[in-house]
Design an enzyme around this catalytic site. Structure first.
Site, mmCIF file in Angstrom:
data_model
loop_
_atom_site.group_PDB
_atom_site.id
_atom_site.type_symbol
_atom_site.label_atom_id
_atom_site.label_comp_id
_atom_site.label_asym_id
_atom_site.label_seq_id
_atom_site.Cartn_x
_atom_site.Cartn_y
_atom_site.Cartn_z
ATOM 1 N N HIS A 75 0.852 -1.200 0.000
ATOM 2 C CA HIS A 75 0.000 0.000 0.000
ATOM 3 C C HIS A 75 0.883 1.243 0.000
ATOM 4 O O HIS A 75 2.085 1.171 0.262
ATOM 5 C CB HIS A 75 -0.912 -0.001 1.228
ATOM 6 C CG HIS A 75 -0.116 -0.020 2.490
ATOM 7 N ND1 HIS A 75 0.534 1.088 2.961
ATOM 8 C CD2 HIS A 75 0.192 -1.027 3.325
ATOM 9 C CE1 HIS A 75 1.189 0.774 4.048
ATOM 10 N NE2 HIS A 75 1.016 -0.509 4.286
ATOM 11 N N ASP A 338 4.196 -4.626 3.784
ATOM 12 C CA ASP A 338 5.662 -4.692 3.624
ATOM 13 C C ASP A 338 6.246 -6.016 4.090
ATOM 14 O O ASP A 338 7.098 -6.605 3.415
ATOM 15 C CB ASP A 338 6.343 -3.516 4.350
ATOM 16 C CG ASP A 338 6.050 -3.441 5.833
ATOM 17 O OD1 ASP A 338 5.158 -4.151 6.317
ATOM 18 O OD2 ASP A 338 6.735 -2.651 6.522
HETATM 19 C C1 LIG Z 1 6.079 -13.675 9.216
HETATM 20 C C2 LIG Z 1 5.393 -12.664 10.068
HETATM 21 N N1 LIG Z 1 4.292 -12.996 10.729
HETATM 22 C C3 LIG Z 1 3.652 -12.081 11.474
HETATM 23 C C4 LIG Z 1 4.128 -10.820 11.574
HETATM 24 C C5 LIG Z 1 3.398 -9.835 12.424
HETATM 25 N N2 LIG Z 1 3.146 -8.597 11.706
HETATM 26 C C6 LIG Z 1 3.690 -7.462 12.117
HETATM 27 S S1 LIG Z 1 3.252 -6.184 11.105
HETATM 28 C C7 LIG Z 1 2.281 -7.179 10.124
HETATM 29 C C8 LIG Z 1 1.497 -6.664 8.962
HETATM 30 C C9 LIG Z 1 2.171 -5.521 8.337
HETATM 31 O O1 LIG Z 1 1.898 -4.342 9.038
HETATM 32 P P1 LIG Z 1 2.809 -3.038 8.979
HETATM 33 O O2 LIG Z 1 4.162 -3.292 9.577
HETATM 34 O O3 LIG Z 1 1.998 -1.944 9.519
HETATM 35 O O4 LIG Z 1 3.096 -2.923 7.436
HETATM 36 P P2 LIG Z 1 2.407 -2.025 6.337
HETATM 37 O O5 LIG Z 1 0.924 -2.276 6.415
HETATM 38 O O6 LIG Z 1 2.781 -0.610 6.611
HETATM 39 O O7 LIG Z 1 2.989 -2.502 5.030
HETATM 40 C C10 LIG Z 1 2.330 -8.463 10.602
HETATM 41 C C11 LIG Z 1 1.600 -9.567 9.960
HETATM 42 C C12 LIG Z 1 5.291 -10.507 10.866
HETATM 43 N N3 LIG Z 1 5.857 -9.290 10.885
HETATM 44 N N4 LIG Z 1 5.925 -11.442 10.124
#
Ligand SMILES: Cc1ncc(C[n+]2csc(CCOP(=O)(O)OP(=O)(O)O)c2C)c(N)n1
EC number: 3.1.3.2
Length: 467
Positions: A75, A338
């Site tokens: 995004h 990300d």
């Molecule tokens: C393999 C994995 N499982 C679970 C997580 C937990 N996790 C932290 S952030 C996130 C989603 C992404 O969120 P964000 O860091 O806000 O990224 P953005 O939406 O800005 O791309 C997840 C699934 C992780 N980072 N990695």
């Protein structure tokens, strides 16, 4: 409507109070002047093209024909998440409660500084023309996605010339969905796109664009023993400097760390940020490497389970590549987060996994992993499959730059011959097991990624989430 009434009332009162800013306008002076800082913000700041493009042309090599195109994108520019906003506000309250004149790099707070989060409804969301803090902001997520769509048409428009109806896939986070919608708007009204919103709730299991969200087995702290070794005295130095310049201010190293995120998200929301000018260049380098380290060991090659997490999407993209002759659709566009893109790039082998990053010092020699280069806001990873005479090739384009596979790049435009690519890919996914390492069965009984194949009958329309 209500907002615009409030705005015009406010505007009128400003006029009456005679406080129209005359002469020196911060946006005119600063917008566009802070681009050098963006690569040091760990991907939280605005989009920029991959700096190490090796000089390889992005154009389709001469005499070749594109057979299939895939894109996995992040995004666009956004406001902070709820949790990040909480930490930024904590620092803001300290600063806003300071009763003396500010000195040094905090002097801007003496002027009529307005905190960049003006409405909590914006948290977790894209920055847009409507919610931007400054009409001149060139970095809204909305503009980024629309520009990306126009760049897509410029680069690959011939792929959709005769096929103007097709699906675009988005994870069900609201900001991801909104980015896909802005991208669709940017394509223009010659297209009839069906936006497929694929659930990223845990219960989606393997049928997801966000395997990380269906991975209870993932442990954020798994490599903390390594990460804790990183020298963070530069944060104490920042806090000490600001406290010394401003008697009675009690900023901590946590506040100093938070200021980097403040800088990044304020750029997304306002187009410039005086907070970015607080740091020395050395401090930016130290912060940036800290971000690289953390994501390398949490979502990259430094965490052994990640290859399995990224394999969920990579295996699906391989299947699509193999079906390019039989599948009617030649263009597959998807949006997600990300961390999911980092996981995917790790499985592909685009992020170097031969040199584990050290936390002992900032390794300038041989470190090719800069998180922000791979996943800035609005990141986009294209897979190109093209045929040149009798042979077919695959290559990846990361944020506008061709990034060859280290051990398979002898084809035209540093691509990888298709059979070599399939052999390469088989080795990459050997031994990976997404369902097992993530313990998916504890949250879902969905064991397969099917949305690329059943979207037409299922029609994905998941509830949007602010996560
Ligand atoms: C393999 C994995 N499982 C679970 C997580 C937990 N996790 C932290 S952030 C996130 C989603 C992404 O969120 P964000 O860091 O806000 O990224 P953005 O939406 O800005 O791309 C997840 C699934 C992780 N980072 N990695």
């Amino acid at each position: 409507m209500f907002k615009s009434i409030v705005c015009s009332v406010l505007a009128a009162s400003l006029v009456n109070a005679g406080t129209i800013p005359l002469g020196k306008l911060a946006d005119i002076a600063k917008i566009g002047t802070q681009e050098d800082v963006i690569p040091y913000l760990g991907g939280a700041g605005p989009y920029f093209s991959f700096p190490g493009d090796y000089g390889i042309s992005r154009d389709l090599p001469e005499g070749c024909e594109m057979k299939q195109l895939q894109m996995v994108g992040r995004h666009g520019e956004r406001y902070p998440t709820y949790s990040k906003a909480k930490t930024i506000k904590k620092t803001w309250y300290k600063l806003s409660n300071y009763t003396r004149q500010f000195n040094g790099s905090l002097t801007f707070l003496n002027d009529d500084y307005e905190f960049f989060i003006t409405d909590d409804n914006d948290l977790e969301m894209e920055t847009t023309f409507a919610n931007t803090d400054d009409v001149l902001n060139p970095y809204t997520g909305e503009m980024d996605a629309k520009r990306h769509a126009r760049e897509f048409l410029q680069q690959y428009g011939y792929m959709v010339e005769n096929k103007t109806s097709f699906p675009i896939f988005a994870a069900s986070s609201e900001r991801v969905h909104d980015t896909a919608q802005y991208f669709i708007d940017g394509l223009g009204d010659s297209f009839n796109i069906s936006l497929q919103t694929v659930s990223e709730a845990m219960s989606a299991g393997a049928n997801t664009l966000s395997a990380g969200n269906a991975c209870p087995g993932w442990d954020e702290d798994a490599n903390d023993d390594i990460l804790d070794e990183y020298d963070t005295t530069y944060l104490n130095d920042i806090a000490n400097r600001l406290n010394k310049e401003n008697k009675g201010l009690n900023l901590t190293s946590d506040d100093a760390n938070t200021l980097f995120a403040w800088c990044a998200y304020e750029l997304n929301a306002r187009g410039y940020s005086d907070v970015c000018d607080i740091f020395t260049k050395d401090e930016l380098v130290r912060y940036s490497y800290g971000q690289d380290l953390t994501s390398f060991y949490q979502d990259g090659p430094g965490y052994d389970m990640i290859k399995s997490v990224g394999a969920n999407l990579f295996n699906a993209t391989l299947k699509l590549l193999k079906q390019s002759e039989t599948e009617d659709l030649k263009v597959w566009l998807s949006f997600t987060h990300d961390t999911d893109i980092l996981n995917y790039l790790t499985t592909i082998g685009i992020i170097d996994d031969k040199n584990n990053l050290t936390a002992e010092y900032v390794p300038f020699m041989g470190n090719t992993f800069h998180k922000s280069w791979y996943v800035p806001q609005g990141a986009r990873v294209y897979t190109e499959k093209f045929q040149c005479t009798n042979d077919t090739y695959v290559r990846y384009v990361v944020n506008d730059a061709v990034v060859p596979l280290e051990t398979c790049s002898t084809g035209p435009g540093f691509s990888c011959e298709i059979n070599d690519f399939y052999d390469y890919a088989e080795k990459r996914v050997a031994g990976t097991d997404f369902l097992k390492v993530c313990n998916v069965s504890s949250v879902s009984n969905v064991t397969e990624l099917t949305f690329y194949w059943d979207w037409n009958t299922t029609h994905y329309n998941a509830t949007l989430l602010k996560q």
